[in-house]
Scaffold this motif. Sequence first.
Motif, short mmCIF file in Angstrom:
data_model
loop_
_atom_site.label_atom_id
_atom_site.label_comp_id
_atom_site.label_asym_id
_atom_site.label_seq_id
_atom_site.Cartn_x
_atom_site.Cartn_y
_atom_site.Cartn_z
N GLN B 33 0.83 -1.19 0.00
CA GLN B 33 0.00 0.00 0.00
C GLN B 33 0.87 1.25 0.00
O GLN B 33 1.95 1.27 0.59
CB GLN B 33 -0.93 0.01 1.22
N PHE B 35 0.64 5.40 0.96
CA PHE B 35 -0.10 6.37 1.73
C PHE B 35 0.53 7.75 1.56
O PHE B 35 1.74 7.88 1.36
CB PHE B 35 -0.07 6.04 3.23
N GLN B 37 0.80 11.17 3.91
CA GLN B 37 0.53 11.76 5.22
C GLN B 37 0.54 13.27 5.08
O GLN B 37 1.56 13.87 4.72
CB GLN B 37 1.55 11.32 6.26
N GLY B 41 -1.02 15.13 9.89
CA GLY B 41 -0.73 13.80 10.41
C GLY B 41 -1.58 12.66 9.88
O GLY B 41 -1.26 11.50 10.11
N GLN B 42 -2.65 12.97 9.18
CA GLN B 42 -3.50 11.89 8.73
C GLN B 42 -2.90 11.14 7.55
O GLN B 42 -2.41 11.75 6.60
CB GLN B 42 -4.89 12.37 8.35
N LEU B 43 -2.95 9.81 7.63
CA LEU B 43 -2.50 8.94 6.56
C LEU B 43 -3.68 8.63 5.65
O LEU B 43 -4.67 8.07 6.08
CB LEU B 43 -1.94 7.64 7.13
N ASN B 45 -4.99 6.66 2.25
CA ASN B 45 -4.70 5.60 1.28
C ASN B 45 -4.62 6.17 -0.13
O ASN B 45 -5.52 6.89 -0.55
CB ASN B 45 -5.80 4.55 1.28
N PHE B 86 4.43 7.25 2.24
CA PHE B 86 4.87 5.98 2.82
C PHE B 86 4.38 4.82 1.97
O PHE B 86 3.26 4.85 1.46
CB PHE B 86 4.31 5.78 4.22
N PHE B 98 6.12 -0.27 7.68
CA PHE B 98 6.20 0.95 6.90
C PHE B 98 7.66 1.29 6.61
O PHE B 98 8.55 1.04 7.43
CB PHE B 98 5.58 2.12 7.67
N GLY B 99 7.88 1.90 5.44
CA GLY B 99 9.16 2.48 5.16
C GLY B 99 9.34 3.76 5.95
O GLY B 99 8.44 4.20 6.67
N ARG B 103 9.81 12.58 2.00
CA ARG B 103 9.25 13.89 2.33
C ARG B 103 9.27 14.76 1.09
O ARG B 103 10.34 15.12 0.62
CB ARG B 103 10.03 14.52 3.47
#
Lengths: 117, 108
Positions: B33, B35, B37, B41-43, B45, B86, B98-99, B103
């Motif tokens: 998957q 993501f 962010q 802060g919200q991840l 999909n 991520f 997670f990796g 950024r």
Amino acid sequence: DAGVTQSPTHLIKTRGQQVTLRCSPKSGHDTVSWYQQALGQGPQFIFQYYEEEERQRGNFPDRFSGHQFPNYSSELNVNALLLGDSALYLCASSLTALWTAGGNTIYFGEGSWLTVV
Amino acid sequence: GIQVEQSPPDLILQEGANSTLRCNFSDSVNNLQWFHQNPWGQLINLFYIPSGTKQNGRLSATTVATERYSLLYISSSQTTDSGVYFCAAPGGTYKYIFGTGTRLKVLA
């Protein structure tokens, strides 16, 4: 369709105190996982709850505990807080039937920012 | 256990530019998957992509499971694309690994 909701969004605690974080999963989901994300890092798996039981745990001490209620909502409790527990705590919601099928999409809440001073 | 590595760690783009983010994983996986962010802060999909290619607007992803990597393409980047990206792969029956993320900052 309500997504994953978490509360509180921000909180500040003192070393040695205890904290409880709450999560309501996405409608139709029965499984809740908790992750800890330290600043500048990726999320780390704490544990997962299904049918009101913890069924997998990551590398976290027993100070971290949880609970799942009959309505699938969940709580994360952290006792004897340390400065190093300061992080973003994320709740992830999923459906167990898809886990056992070999794959699952997980959905995250907005997180709870915990600062320990 | 499985290890997930992402590159580059940081990326700065001018608005309108294209970019490719890479995710390498150490073991074969049955799903992957991506993501995003956001700064709050919200991840979110982006893709569930165990293999093959998927597209969603300006974003697309490709996973080559046999070679243990996945790529996320962002075309015509916008400032709202800024944040951390991520990838995550199963690290056991019920958890994801997670990796460390890429950024991304998109400049107006």
